[in-house]
Design an enzyme around this catalytic site. Structure first.
Site, PDB file in Angstrom:
ATOM      1  N   ASP A   1       0.855  -1.168   0.000  1.00 31.29           N
ATOM      2  CA  ASP A   1       0.000   0.000   0.000  1.00 31.29           C
ATOM      3  C   ASP A   1       0.905   1.236   0.000  1.00 31.29           C
ATOM      4  O   ASP A   1       2.106   1.123   0.294  1.00 31.29           O
ATOM      5  CB  ASP A   1      -0.899  -0.041   1.243  1.00 31.29           C
ATOM      6  CG  ASP A   1      -1.840   1.148   1.316  1.00 31.29           C
ATOM      7  OD1 ASP A   1      -2.375   1.537   0.260  1.00 31.29           O
ATOM      8  OD2 ASP A   1      -2.025   1.685   2.416  1.00 31.29           O
TER       9      ASP A   1
ATOM     10  N   ASP B   1      -1.542  -1.077   6.096  1.00 29.38           N
ATOM     11  CA  ASP B   1      -1.786  -0.623   7.469  1.00 29.38           C
ATOM     12  C   ASP B   1      -3.232  -0.234   7.754  1.00 29.38           C
ATOM     13  O   ASP B   1      -3.559   0.158   8.873  1.00 29.38           O
ATOM     14  CB  ASP B   1      -0.886   0.579   7.788  1.00 29.38           C
ATOM     15  CG  ASP B   1      -1.314   1.835   7.018  1.00 29.38           C
ATOM     16  OD1 ASP B   1      -1.917   1.693   5.930  1.00 29.38           O
ATOM     17  OD2 ASP B   1      -1.057   2.950   7.513  1.00 29.38           O
TER      18      ASP B   1
ATOM     19  N   ASP C   1      -6.935  -2.622   3.668  1.00 27.32           N
ATOM     20  CA  ASP C   1      -5.935  -3.627   3.309  1.00 27.32           C
ATOM     21  C   ASP C   1      -6.246  -4.995   3.913  1.00 27.32           C
ATOM     22  O   ASP C   1      -5.634  -5.996   3.515  1.00 27.32           O
ATOM     23  CB  ASP C   1      -4.543  -3.185   3.789  1.00 27.32           C
ATOM     24  CG  ASP C   1      -4.091  -1.883   3.161  1.00 27.32           C
ATOM     25  OD1 ASP C   1      -4.255  -1.753   1.933  1.00 27.32           O
ATOM     26  OD2 ASP C   1      -3.603  -1.004   3.880  1.00 27.32           O
TER      27      ASP C   1
END
Length: 559
Positions: free
Chosen positions: A247, A446, A450
């Site tokens: 990410d 995080d 996700d």
């Protein structure tokens, strides 16, 4: 004497004594494997200095600290619990939990981890997590759980050990009857002693200890380096990863975005765009939302309370503010809401080219403006990506942010494959697609958005600075939230699996060589027999040697 083999009752006592001695050595060595948990438990201070409402201060036991309490942390003292800085500035040494040797500067609004060391200035903090909710307590629990878990390699060893025991019993019986039927005078006595020696020396203790000891030492070593493995399977799997999906916000970047500017579309001016956006974003966990809300409050803008709030998980948020239906998020959210971003597209693209993130605001189905937020790249991200690529790991960025912004960040980090404005289900689908191509996929993120991909990946890697949902979905947690932690995890994974293989090889070789000797195979050629007492000593030392070999993992050098 007199042609009779010497059989003495003290042999039984010696065998038992030597077996107990071996267990004592083993337990002493095993106690060192849990030293990581003991040292972690010893990090926490015993008291905290609480500031009362009237401004007075007193030292209280740590167990008396409650969420919301204001605490003072003086220079040279440990931070008592997890919290947030209210006043002051200081450098805090977090190396005991994150593995990062350089103290981190903490200012108003920054988070603090309990048990870390305040080195210079005085801080006033608000306690946000106490007791079992602190990061230190969670780390201790995760390490303990991982040490109790069973590695895939251990399950194989258990299966082999089951067949091994039956084989050894068969060899012992064969030894007894072979000596009795075909041996010299007193052959049945020889057969009994040698059969006992076979059973003693072939005790599969070393085989049973081979992998658990390595896992216990490795998880403790990892915890001291800021890497938390959820179970033994994760330790084995990290070394196999050949594709890493990351990410952007909070993973490659700092995750502490700074508000840049706002642009309004008539009849909304920039201030109204900020006010409405910040009002809605009060309920969001996303770092970009925090930047917008913090800016609005610093400007003294009066925020309204949202009447309804709904998170779009990675693409934005929706809600009702002052009777107006708001949508706040990326282009994908605007498309879902049927809102055209054409009036601001060119301006947004220019800002994205410099790596700035763009958030659109729609009011009652019409575009009201945009907000630009910048999020600097973490200083270690470039080195981490380069080293992972050098180790043959393909790094792919998948973010809910705009594709132009994502490409700007990827360009700086030399990441070739980029996916922008992706939804949570898109990240999960990307993981599945790569797995179908035979890739061993790790996902690092995080946020809540996700979590599905973290759970689906072969190895889910959560940033310790992120949300609890992400950490609960992952097999590996990086306490510092730094991609360098993945390199540490890979180094430990390789070293641990190598150590387990050494232990298993040693256990099998030991038994393979010792059983024929104990059975008396060398007697016809050299006249050598193995006393059950010597067999007991050899069995005990073999178990202890496996444990001491596992302890060598504590010397593994991690990046």
């Amino acid at each position: 004497m007199g042609g009779r083999i010497g059989v003495y009752y003290e042999a039984a006592a010696v065998i038992i004594s030597l077996t107990l001695l071996g267990q004592l050595l083993e337990l002493k060595a095993r106690s060192q494997t849990s030293s990581a948990i003991k040292s972690l438990l010893g990090l926490s201070p015993k008291t905290a200095r609480r500031i009362a409402k009237d401004g007075s201060e007193e030292d209280i036991p740590l167990t008396h600290v409650h969420e919301g309490d204001h605490l003072r942390v003086r220079p040279g003292e440990k931070v008592p619990v997890d919290g947030e800085v209210l006043e002051g500035e200081s450098a805090v040494d977090e190396s005991m939990l994150t593995g990062e040797p350089v103290p981190v500067t903490k200012r108003t609004g920054d988070s603090l981890i309990g048990a870390t060391m305040n080195t210079s200035g005085s801080l006033v903090m608000r306690a946000t997590r106490v007791g079992s909710g602190t990061m230190l307590s969670q780390i201790v629990q995760m390490v303990a759980n991982a040490q109790r878990s069973k590695a895939p390699m251990q399950r194989m060893a258990d299966t082999v050990a089951g067949y091994f025991v039956l084989t050894v019993i068969g060899i012992a019986l064969l030894t007894f009857f072979a000596w009795g039927l075909f041996g010299p005078e007193q052959g049945w006595v020889f057969g009994l002693i040698n059969a006992v020696a076979v059973l003693i020396i072939a005790c599969p203790c070393a085989l049973g200890l081979a992998t658990p000891m390595s896992i216990m030492v490795a998880t403790g070593k990892a915890a001291g380096s800021g890497v938390l493995f959820r179970d033994a399977g994760a330790i084995e799997n990290v070394r196999k990863v050949d594709t890493l999906i990351v990410d952007k916000t909070g993973t490659l970047t700092e995750g502490r975005p700074v508000f840049d500017r706002a642009i309004g579309v008539t009849p909304f001016d920039s201030q109204e765009v900020i006010r409405l956006s910040a009002s809605l974003d009060q309920g969001s966990e996303h770092p970009l939302a925090h930047a917008i809300v913090d800016h609005a409050r610093s400007e003294g803008i009066q925020l309204a309370k949202p009447e309804t709030f709904e998170s779009g998980s990675g693409i934005g948020v929706r809600g009702l503010v002052e009777g107006k239906q708001l949508q706040l998020g990326n282009t994908a959210l605007m498309e879902d809401a049927g809102v055209s971003v054409e009036p601001l597209r060119d301006q947004a693209e220019k800002m994205r080219e410099s790596g700035t993130s763009i958030v659109y605001l729609a009011v009652d189905g019409a575009l009201a403006g945009l907000l630009a937020v910048s999020d600097p790249i973490k200083p270690t991200s470039k080195e981490a990506v380069a080293r992972l690529q050098a180790e043959g790991v393909q790094v792919i960025m998948a973010t809910g942010d705009g594709l132009t912004t994502a490409r700007a960040v990827a360009r700086e980090l030399s990441i070739d494959e980029v996916h922008g404005e992706v939804k949570p289900q898109d990240k999960e689908a990307l993981v599945v697609k790569l797995q179908a191509l035979g890739k061993v996929v790790a996902m690092a993120g995080d946020g809540i958005n996700d979590a599905p991909a973290l759970a689906r990946a072969d190895v889910g890697i959560a940033m310790g600075t992120g949300t609890d949902v992400a950490m609960n979905s992952a097999q590996v947690t990086l306490v510092k939230g730094d991609l360098m932690g993945i390199l540490r995890a890979r180094t430990l994974s390789v070293a641990t699996v190598r150590n387990m293989r050494q232990n298993l090889l040693f256990a099998f070789m030991y038994n393979g060589l010792s059983i024929p000797i104990a059975a008396g195979l060398l007697y016809p050629f050299f006249g050598l027999l193995l006393s059950p007492m010597i067999a007991a000593l050899a069995m005990s030392l073999s178990s202890a040697s496996v444990v001491f070999n596992a302890l060598r993992l504590r010397q593994t050098r991690v990046v």
